[in-house]
Design a protein around this motif. Structure first.
Motif, PDB file in Angstrom:
ATOM      1  N   VAL A   1       0.830  -1.207   0.000  1.00  0.00           N
ATOM      2  CA  VAL A   1       0.000   0.000   0.000  1.00  0.00           C
ATOM      3  C   VAL A   1       0.866   1.260   0.000  1.00  0.00           C
ATOM      4  N   ILE A   2       1.752   1.382   0.979  1.00  0.00           N
ATOM      5  CA  ILE A   2       2.579   2.600   1.046  1.00  0.00           C
ATOM      6  C   ILE A   2       3.584   2.638  -0.102  1.00  0.00           C
ATOM      7  N   GLY A   3       4.344   1.558  -0.267  1.00  0.00           N
ATOM      8  CA  GLY A   3       5.329   1.509  -1.352  1.00  0.00           C
ATOM      9  C   GLY A   3       4.675   1.569  -2.723  1.00  0.00           C
ATOM     10  N   GLY A   4       3.592   0.803  -2.890  1.00  0.00           N
ATOM     11  CA  GLY A   4       2.893   0.807  -4.169  1.00  0.00           C
ATOM     12  C   GLY A   4       2.268   2.155  -4.482  1.00  0.00           C
ATOM     13  N   SER A   5       1.717   2.816  -3.464  1.00  0.00           N
ATOM     14  CA  SER A   5       1.136   4.149  -3.674  1.00  0.00           C
ATOM     15  C   SER A   5       2.204   5.155  -4.066  1.00  0.00           C
ATOM     16  N   ASN A   6       3.363   5.062  -3.437  1.00  0.00           N
ATOM     17  CA  ASN A   6       4.480   5.946  -3.812  1.00  0.00           C
ATOM     18  C   ASN A   6       4.903   5.704  -5.259  1.00  0.00           C
ATOM     19  N   LEU A   7       4.948   4.435  -5.656  1.00  0.00           N
ATOM     20  CA  LEU A   7       5.309   4.104  -7.033  1.00  0.00           C
ATOM     21  C   LEU A   7       4.277   4.643  -8.017  1.00  0.00           C
ATOM     22  N   VAL A   8       3.009   4.473  -7.701  1.00  0.00           N
ATOM     23  CA  VAL A   8       1.941   4.978  -8.565  1.00  0.00           C
ATOM     24  C   VAL A   8       2.020   6.498  -8.664  1.00  0.00           C
ATOM     25  N   TYR A   9       2.161   7.154  -7.525  1.00  0.00           N
ATOM     26  CA  TYR A   9       2.237   8.616  -7.515  1.00  0.00           C
ATOM     27  C   TYR A   9       3.436   9.104  -8.342  1.00  0.00           C
ATOM     28  N   THR A  10       4.582   8.483  -8.122  1.00  0.00           N
ATOM     29  CA  THR A  10       5.795   8.923  -8.813  1.00  0.00           C
ATOM     30  C   THR A  10       5.669   8.755 -10.321  1.00  0.00           C
ATOM     31  N   THR A  11       5.183   7.589 -10.752  1.00  0.00           N
ATOM     32  CA  THR A  11       5.092   7.359 -12.193  1.00  0.00           C
ATOM     33  C   THR A  11       4.023   8.240 -12.841  1.00  0.00           C
ATOM     34  N   LEU A  12       2.935   8.490 -12.121  1.00  0.00           N
ATOM     35  CA  LEU A  12       1.917   9.394 -12.678  1.00  0.00           C
ATOM     36  C   LEU A  12       2.423  10.837 -12.704  1.00  0.00           C
ATOM     37  N   HIS A  13       3.106  11.231 -11.624  1.00  0.00           N
ATOM     38  CA  HIS A  13       3.631  12.602 -11.533  1.00  0.00           C
ATOM     39  C   HIS A  13       4.683  12.862 -12.616  1.00  0.00           C
ATOM     40  N   LEU A  14       5.507  11.858 -12.896  1.00  0.00           N
ATOM     41  CA  LEU A  14       6.544  12.018 -13.911  1.00  0.00           C
ATOM     42  C   LEU A  14       6.005  11.817 -15.325  1.00  0.00           C
ATOM     43  N   GLY A  15       4.760  11.336 -15.416  1.00  0.00           N
ATOM     44  CA  GLY A  15       4.147  11.140 -16.723  1.00  0.00           C
ATOM     45  C   GLY A  15       4.722   9.983 -17.508  1.00  0.00           C
ATOM     46  N   GLN A  16       5.219   8.966 -16.833  1.00  0.00           N
ATOM     47  CA  GLN A  16       5.803   7.819 -17.531  1.00  0.00           C
ATOM     48  C   GLN A  16       4.725   7.018 -18.243  1.00  0.00           C
ATOM     49  N   LEU A  17       4.971   6.744 -19.515  1.00  0.00           N
ATOM     50  CA  LEU A  17       4.041   5.986 -20.336  1.00  0.00           C
ATOM     51  C   LEU A  17       4.676   4.656 -20.728  1.00  0.00           C
ATOM     52  N   SER A  18       3.828   3.667 -20.939  1.00  0.00           N
ATOM     53  CA  SER A  18       4.340   2.378 -21.409  1.00  0.00           C
ATOM     54  C   SER A  18       4.852   2.548 -22.831  1.00  0.00           C
ATOM     55  N   GLY A  19       5.799   1.706 -23.206  1.00  0.00           N
ATOM     56  CA  GLY A  19       6.469   1.866 -24.483  1.00  0.00           C
ATOM     57  C   GLY A  19       5.571   1.764 -25.699  1.00  0.00           C
TER      58      GLY A  19
END
Length: 161
Positions: A107-125
């Protein structure tokens, strides 16, 4: 059957349907990938990425489902040797550890990962979807595991009574 059991059973039924659907989509995707490569002579790049994301979702949701059913991998040699009272204590301790793992890592680690990737705008290839959506299954499954641990702790007195 009390209210918590009804909710628990309904949640498990919904998880089963979701897991079966993901598996069916995964099979269709891989079959299409093989068909397109060997029959049509062309390869669609999105099929591999879709299969990878489907497998991730199926694995993480499957772990939550197996936790709910108490069918996950366990070594119960020592547990079976304990008295009923000590089995109940061990079960509570195990559920607390599972709850804490799900909270901290998923929950905490996964939420941080989700937030970071959404905030950075990372898209799948290939599919060009935000990776945060793919990773969102981690905190969601963690919350499910935590809820299932609470449910199991509340039903601990049903062991060998």
């Amino acid at each position: 059957m009390n209210k918590s059991e009804l909710i628990f059973n309904k949640c498990n039924k919904i998880l089963e349907i979701i897991l079966i659907s993901i598996f069916a989509l995964l099979v269709l995707d891989v079959l299409f990938q093989v068909f397109s490569r060997y029959i049509l002579g062309t390869s669609f790049t999105w099929t591999e990425e879709f299969a990878r994301f489907s497998l991730i979702w199926m694995t993480v949701l499957g772990a939550a489902y197996l936790n709910a059913k108490k069918e996950h991998l366990s070594m119960d040699f020592l547990y079976d040797k304990l008295s009923v009272t000590n089995q109940k204590k061990a079960s509570i301790l195990i559920e607390i550890f599972v709850f804490l793992f799900a909270l901290i890592v998923m929950v905490i680690g996964g939420s941080n990962l989700v937030y970071t990737t959404l905030h950075l705008g990372q898209l799948s290839g290939t599919l060009r979807i935000p990776l945060g959506y793919v990773y969102a299954i981690m905190p969601f499954s963690g919350l499910l595991i935590m809820a299932f641990s609470i449910y199991h702790i509340s039903n601990i007195n049903k062991i060998n009574n």
